[in-house]
Each structure stands twice: as structure tokens, then as C-alpha cells.
Design an enzyme around this catalytic site. Structure first.
Site, short mmCIF file in Angstrom:
data_model
loop_
_atom_site.label_atom_id
_atom_site.label_comp_id
_atom_site.label_asym_id
_atom_site.label_seq_id
_atom_site.Cartn_x
_atom_site.Cartn_y
_atom_site.Cartn_z
N GLY A 182 -1.42 -11.93 -4.57
CA GLY A 182 -2.85 -11.67 -4.70
C GLY A 182 -3.21 -10.24 -4.31
O GLY A 182 -4.04 -9.60 -4.94
N ASP B 213 -4.39 -15.43 7.88
CA ASP B 213 -3.11 -15.84 7.29
C ASP B 213 -2.28 -16.72 8.23
O ASP B 213 -1.25 -17.26 7.85
CB ASP B 213 -2.28 -14.61 6.91
CG ASP B 213 -2.89 -13.86 5.72
OD1 ASP B 213 -3.66 -14.48 4.96
OD2 ASP B 213 -2.59 -12.67 5.56
N ARG C 173 -5.01 -24.10 1.47
CA ARG C 173 -4.24 -24.28 2.71
C ARG C 173 -4.85 -25.32 3.64
O ARG C 173 -4.12 -25.89 4.46
CB ARG C 173 -4.08 -22.93 3.44
CG ARG C 173 -3.09 -22.04 2.72
CD ARG C 173 -2.80 -20.75 3.45
NE ARG C 173 -1.69 -20.08 2.78
CZ ARG C 173 -1.42 -18.79 2.89
NH1 ARG C 173 -2.17 -18.01 3.65
NH2 ARG C 173 -0.38 -18.28 2.25
N SER D 95 -13.17 -9.48 3.19
CA SER D 95 -11.90 -9.41 2.47
C SER D 95 -11.37 -7.99 2.41
O SER D 95 -12.01 -7.10 1.84
CB SER D 95 -12.08 -9.94 1.04
OG SER D 95 -10.97 -9.55 0.25
N ARG E 87 0.82 -1.22 0.00
CA ARG E 87 0.00 0.00 0.00
C ARG E 87 0.85 1.26 0.00
O ARG E 87 0.48 2.27 -0.61
CB ARG E 87 -0.94 -0.02 1.21
CG ARG E 87 -2.09 -1.04 1.05
CD ARG E 87 -2.67 -1.43 2.39
NE ARG E 87 -3.89 -2.20 2.33
CZ ARG E 87 -3.95 -3.53 2.16
NH1 ARG E 87 -2.84 -4.23 1.99
NH2 ARG E 87 -5.12 -4.15 2.15
C1 S3P Z 1 -4.50 -8.95 2.56
C2 S3P Z 1 -5.77 -9.41 2.85
C3 S3P Z 1 -6.08 -10.82 3.10
C4 S3P Z 1 -4.83 -11.63 3.42
C5 S3P Z 1 -3.70 -11.33 2.48
C6 S3P Z 1 -3.34 -9.86 2.53
C7 S3P Z 1 -4.30 -7.51 2.30
O1 S3P Z 1 -6.69 -11.38 1.96
O2 S3P Z 1 -5.13 -13.01 3.40
O3 S3P Z 1 -2.57 -12.10 2.82
O4 S3P Z 1 -3.14 -7.05 2.28
O5 S3P Z 1 -5.31 -6.81 2.11
P1 S3P Z 1 -8.29 -11.30 1.72
O6 S3P Z 1 -8.66 -9.90 1.50
O7 S3P Z 1 -8.51 -12.14 0.50
O8 S3P Z 1 -8.90 -11.90 2.95
#
Ligand code: S3P
Length: 440
Positions: free
Chosen positions: A100, A322, A353, A172, A32
Site C-alpha cells: 500500500g 501497525d 485486521r 495517514s 522512501r
Molecule cells: C506507512 C503508513 C501507515 C502504515 C503503513 C506504512 C508509511 O499507513 O500503516 O504500514 O510508510 O507511510 P497509513 O498512512 O495508511 O496510516
């Protein structure tokens, strides 16, 4: 993957944990800091940056979008902000690697731009669901395509965005963040409501960049058209990296282990509550001042203690999402059964997982029951030796490394190169703390 990539860990059984350590910077906050710095006006300086493959993928993508970035030191980054309107068309697809978070947040950032972009990633990321982000962005007016819900993600430029009022179907932070980032260029006030609290790094950091984000109960709201002013960001240590040593300490720190300067954003620290409910001795000493990015941090001290199996309250699952790979290692060392339900999100992380942990626990002689949305683990105090496959998932690999502290014979962990996506230096830090680990 770096030239020094290792492919397996060899762990001798036993070992005792002691002393103090500092794990690298927070991954979520580092992504970020680069992104917001990139669309801000002025120069943002980031210290404590996580120099991992995931965050370096974000850095490279921003450079491909025309943002000038310098890295005078490994963990210090200078971002010359291009301004919200200053990003330019990339000449090739943007490769997010294993990350992701990078892909989903960039979807929000790029949806309202005047140019087309395409997002791709490694084999794991190309299998992960992206419609959860594409659906709300389309409601805002974006034109986005995925392939059967997965990457490549193609974003058509030149679509004006308008605000939406969106109820997240899954808890999320990535989806929430993508919508808020798109909301910066949308007309009107964008509102996102979450079904359970998720990490609020985006909201805190937008505020640090001078953007007004209102929090009304479970809703975060932001008016479009606000400019970001460059700032200084100090990244605390990553709680999710510290989690491996929190569990290691519970298992084997007879004289205590202290983790320095760890980020304790409340929706990140569910693992502390869960471990305490199992009987863990964890002491959190918050630092008085927040970091420059508005994030709380603490020194965390942990002492070895006998753990008891529990049924993990569902409300705590999103707050520790996580941390489940290493949590299941703690559960296997406890006395009695531990049950986790309501954790189906674990099936769509870097790997499935639940399945990967069930397989590895089985290899190490731990009885368990794999459920559609969770796992039941029969605590046996420790592990047999054996070989486990991490399936290329960084957190699975590190979790089974920690298992060696309570193993009866050596453990081999395969396919561990992706540890570099989140925790560069894991082997050295683990060895320094007392984990008998060798990388090959
Ligand atoms: C994250 C949000 C989470 C987490 C990922 C990092 C983030 O995912 O599992 O490791 O930085 O916003 P989700 O938003 O899919 O829950």
C-alpha cells in the site's frame, strides 16, 4: 512470491526468549530511500535496505520508470538518480504487489509527470481504498481515476500541478507523503496538516536530500521546484518488525532480550508506551548519533513481566497502528480486559485486521468482543492450541506465531507466505530467539 514461499507455520507450545537480535531494515524508510534516490540528482547509496517483497516492488517499479539501480549486496542498494524530470514512461502497468505504501507514494510521485501510468497490485491491494490519495491530488490538478475507489489507479500525464493547503481527514503518513511528493513539482507552497502525528520519514528524508520542509505545528510545508541532491541513507531496523519480539520478550524473556539498532521515530513507538502502561519492563537506550537519513535509533531491552489489561488511550492508536495484531496477543496474555477503540483504520490494512484478529483469538479460546472501531479482549493468561488463518496478512501471521509462547498446545498458522513482504528471515530470527517455530 518467492520460490521458497512457505504456506504455514507449526508452533510447539511454550519456549523461552533470550539473547539479542537485530531485525531487518525499516520498510517505510526503504521505500522512501529508493523513491527519493530515484528522483534525485546523483548517486544515492542505501545501506540496511529491507530486501522484502514490498520494497522490491518499489525497486522494480523505479527500474520500469527508467532509474538504474544496482544491488551489490542484499541490503545495499545503489540508485543512479534520474532527477525529478528524468523518469520515463513505463511500458506496462506498475505492479506494487502487496504494498500500500508503494502504491500511494507513487501516486504522488507520478501525478505531475508528462506520461501516463497505471498502478496495480495483488488481490489484497486491489481491494484497498485509494481515493484518500486521489482526492487531494485532483485538487492539485492531477487527473486520476480509480475503480470504485480502488486500484487500478490510472494517472494521466501532462497535468500541471499547483500547491494546496490540505487538512488530512485521516491521520495517514501515506496520504501526507503522497501530497508532499506531488508538491515537489507543484507551483507554490504545498501544506499538509494532520489531525494527529504520523510517521515523518518523508519529511526527514526530503531534508536529507537537501529539500527544505518546514514544520509549523501540525503542518508540513514545502515549496515546489526544489531539487533533490543524492545522499547516503542508513536504514535502521524496523520498529514494526521489532514489535513482535518486544511482545515475545514481555511474554517469555525471563533473563531479558535486547533488540539492536531499532528505529524509534516517535510516531512509530506508541507500542512501548502502551505496553509499559500494562506493566511491561522495557528499557530504551537511544544511540547518540542519528542515522545518515536523520532517523533516531536505539537498543531496546525487554524483560518478561506480568501484564494487566488497560483501556488504550485513543491518542496512542495512530502511533501504534501497525502493531495492533501483536498487541492483541499481549492483551490476551494479560490479566483483565483490554479495550481498543478509535482503530477503524485497522479495517483497511492488508486485511481487515480487527476481524482477522478476532477470528484467530476465538480459535485459540480467547473471549473477545469485535467493535466497529476496535476490539475488547478478555485476558486469560494465554491460549489454547488450534489453527488460525492469517488471511494472507503478514502481521497477523507473525502475531499468532508469537502467541505460541503462551499456548497450552501446538498452534498452526495458515497462509503465511506474505510474511516475506515485510520480514524476510522471520522464521530463522524467531527460532534463534527461542520461538519453537517450523515453516512448511
Ligand atoms: C506507512 C503508513 C501507515 C502504515 C503503513 C506504512 C508509511 O499507513 O500503516 O504500514 O510508510 O507511510 P497509513 O498512512 O495508511 O496510516
Amino acid at each position: 512470491m518467492s520460490a521458497h514461499a512457505v504456506s504455514r507455520y507449526h508452533l510447539e507450545p511454550g519456549g523461552s526468549i533470550a539473547g539479542e537480535l537485530r531485525v531487518p531494515g525499516d520498510k517505510s524508510i526503504s521505500h522512501r530511500a529508493l523513491m527519493l534516490g530515484g528522483i534525485a540528482e546523483g548517486t544515492t547509496e542505501v545501506s540496511g535496505f529491507l530486501a522484502s517483497e514490498d520494497c522490491l516492488a518499489t525497486l522494480a517499479a523505479l527500474e520500469a520508470l527508467g532509474v538504474a539501480i544496482e544491488r551489490p549486496e542484499r541490503e545495499r542498494v545503489i540508485v543512479r538518480g534520474a532527477g525529478l524530470d528524468g523518469l520515463r514512461a513505463p511500458s506496462r502497468p506498475l505492479d506494487m504487489g502487496n504494498a500500500g505504501t508503494a502504491m500511494r507514494l507513487f501516486m504522488g510521485l507520478l501525478a505531475g509527470r508528462p506520461f501516463d501510468s497505471t498502478l496495480i497490485g495483488d488481490a489484497s491491494l486491489m481491494r484497498r481504498p485509494m481515493e484518500r490519495v486521489a482526492v487531494p491530488l485532483r485538487q492539485m490538478g492531477a487527473r486520476i481515476t480509480t475503480e470504485n475507489g480502488r486500484p487500478p489507479v490510472r494517472i494521466e500525464g501532462g497535468q500541471p500541478l499547483h500547491a494546496i493547503d490540505y487538512d488530512l481527514p485521516v491521520a495517514s503518513a501515506q496520504v501526507k507523503s503522497a501530497i508532499l511528493l506531488a508538491g515537489l513539482t507543484a507551483s507554490g507552497e504545498t501544506r499538509v496538516t494532520e489531525p494527529a502525528p504520523t510517521r515523518d520519514h518523508t519529511e526527514r528524508m526530503l531534508a536529507a536530500f537537501g529539500v527544505r520542509v518546514d514544520r509549523r505545528g501540525a503542518t508540513a510545508a514545502l515549496a515546489g521546484g526544489q531539487r533533490l541532491r543524492a545522499t547516503r541513507i542508513e536504514v535502521p531496523s524496523d520498529f514494526s518488525s521489532a514489535a513482535f519480539f518486544l511482545v515475545a520478550g514481555c511474554l517469555a524473556a525471563r533473563s531479558g532480550l535486547t533488540l539492536r539498532g531499532v528505529g524509534i521515530n516517535p510516531p512509530r513507538t506508541g507500542l512501548i508506551e502502551i505496553l509499559r502502561a500494562m506493566g511491561a519492563d522495557i528499557r530504551v537506550r537511544p544511540r547518540i548519533e542519528r542515522t545518515a537519513s536523520g532517523e533516531p535509533a536505539a537498543d531496546i531491552e525487554v524483560h518478561a513481566s506480568a501484564l494487566r489489561g488497560i483501556e488504550v488511550p485513543r491518542a496512542l492508536v495512530p502511533l501504534a497502528i501497525d502493531e495492533f495484531p501483536v498487541f492483541f496477543i499481549a492483551a490476551a496474555c494479560a490479566e483483565g480486559d483490554t479495550l481498543v477503540r478509535g482503530a477503524e483504520e485497522l479495517r483497511v490494512k492488508e486485511t481487515d485486521r480487527l476481524a482477522a484478529m478476532a477470528e484467530g483469538l476465538g480459535r485459540l479460546g480467547v473471549e473477545h468482543e469485535l467493535l466497529p472501531d476496535g476490539l475488547k479482549v478478555r485476558g486469560r493468561g494465554g491460549f489454547r492450541g488450534g489453527t488460525v488463518d492469517s488471511h494472507g496478512d503478514h502481521r497477523i501471521a507473525m502475531a499468532f506465531a508469537i502467541a505460541s509462547l503462551r499456548a497450552e498446545a501446538p498452534i498452526e498458522v495458515l497462509d503465511v507466505a506474505n510474511v516475506a513482504t515485510s520480514f524476510p528471515g522471520f522464521v530463522e530470527i524467531a527460532r534463534g530467539a527461542g520461538v519453537p517455530i517450523e515453516a512448511a
